[in-house]
Design a protein around this motif. Sequence first.
Motif, PDB file in Angstrom:
ATOM      1  N   ALA A   1       0.855  -1.198   0.000  1.00 32.87           N
ATOM      2  CA  ALA A   1       0.000   0.000   0.000  1.00 32.87           C
ATOM      3  C   ALA A   1       0.881   1.233   0.000  1.00 32.87           C
ATOM      4  O   ALA A   1       1.977   1.239   0.568  1.00 32.87           O
ATOM      5  CB  ALA A   1      -0.926   0.004   1.213  1.00 32.87           C
TER       6      ALA A   1
ATOM      7  N   ALA B   1      -1.710   2.370   6.362  1.00 30.69           N
ATOM      8  CA  ALA B   1      -2.185   1.112   5.782  1.00 30.69           C
ATOM      9  C   ALA B   1      -0.999   0.182   5.553  1.00 30.69           C
ATOM     10  O   ALA B   1      -1.066  -1.026   5.824  1.00 30.69           O
ATOM     11  CB  ALA B   1      -2.918   1.388   4.471  1.00 30.69           C
ATOM     12  N   TYR B   2       0.084   0.754   5.071  1.00 33.89           N
ATOM     13  CA  TYR B   2       1.316  -0.021   4.871  1.00 33.89           C
ATOM     14  C   TYR B   2       1.849  -0.535   6.207  1.00 33.89           C
ATOM     15  O   TYR B   2       2.247  -1.706   6.326  1.00 33.89           O
ATOM     16  CB  TYR B   2       2.349   0.862   4.184  1.00 33.89           C
ATOM     17  CG  TYR B   2       3.700   0.230   3.989  1.00 33.89           C
ATOM     18  CD1 TYR B   2       3.873  -0.869   3.158  1.00 33.89           C
ATOM     19  CD2 TYR B   2       4.825   0.751   4.623  1.00 33.89           C
ATOM     20  CE1 TYR B   2       5.120  -1.444   2.971  1.00 33.89           C
ATOM     21  CE2 TYR B   2       6.077   0.192   4.440  1.00 33.89           C
ATOM     22  CZ  TYR B   2       6.216  -0.905   3.612  1.00 33.89           C
ATOM     23  OH  TYR B   2       7.453  -1.469   3.434  1.00 33.89           O
TER      24      TYR B   2
END
Length: 379
Positions: free
Chosen positions: A255, A260-261
Amino acid sequence: MIHFEKKFMLSILLFILFLIVLQIACADNSPVTDIIASDVPNDDGSAIQLKWKKSLDVLTYEILRSELSGDMKSVGKVNADSNEYIDTKLERNKAYYYIIRAKDKSGKYSDSPIIGPVIPTAQWFNMKMLPVGIAVIVFSALVIFYIFYAKSGKNIFIRRIAGLDAIDEAIGRATEMGSHILYISGTGSIRSIATIASMNILARVARLSAEYNTPLYIPCNDPVVMNIEREIVQNAHVDAGHPETYSQDKIYFVAEEQFAYAAAVDGIIMRERPATIFYMGSFLAESLIFSEVGSASGAVQIAGTDSITQLPFFITTCDYTLMGEELYAASAYLSKDPLLLGSLKGQDYGKLAVVVLILIGVVMQLIGFDWFINMMSIR
């Protein structure tokens, strides 16, 4: 008769006084005098400097310019307390003419004679930047000298960096445990210097993992960086003599969004429990999220970043941390390439020279010798 002579003499004195007052009054409204128009030194030939003697009883000076001796156009105004104007954005090697128009307190205008032609020209060297030029020459000479010194086969001392020395041990640990390695190159783009330095370290990690046949997984935040990492790892497998063990599926995009990553990588760490984790590159707030979860999983963690605000988190939670320029020096330290070693050593001595000059400047300033500061300053 005597009375008449006194009146006559008084009349002459009054007339002389009248002439003096008239001359002073005329001087108040006289054109601007003692004008000097010249090319601005140490520039690219795009400016002309005008200086003049201040006139009495003046409110403003208006600068008129023409490319010919007529058709003057206003290009600027200055207040009465100024006697200088720099006309910029001119064409190089082109003749210009000027008039300085003074406006007095009564609203009257008086023009100077036409000044010109004045031609702006470019100089080969900006002497104001002489200290920088000398520094560049000295710095370059040091780097070139140590590159040839290293190529001659002579030993160049570089202090040990524990985090880089531990790379082999950390990869060996993952191999002995039958586990795998996780490599995180941060959230920076390939334009980041830290990301570029991370690629150099990745080449070493990938080469060793290929030799030991230890799986290497790289979840990516940037598609461009991902493709570069795939190529680096593939070349490492080829160099190690095991091209068949390379799999691009182990280097995958997760991502682009920061957290999110971070959440995805944390999930990977907790589910798959890698034996060794590398954090090398540019990091922001996700650094503590990564390293804290990695520490809880029991993995050996080696981190490196030039992000000053994130270093405390890595130092606290990781086994080894490369700080700032240690990350940049990694490629020279690991490869022992004479070109890189010589460049690194030359840069170190260049920095040492800067520190010495700063100390000399401080001492000179404290004892009242301003000439050293003036000599080294850039105006």
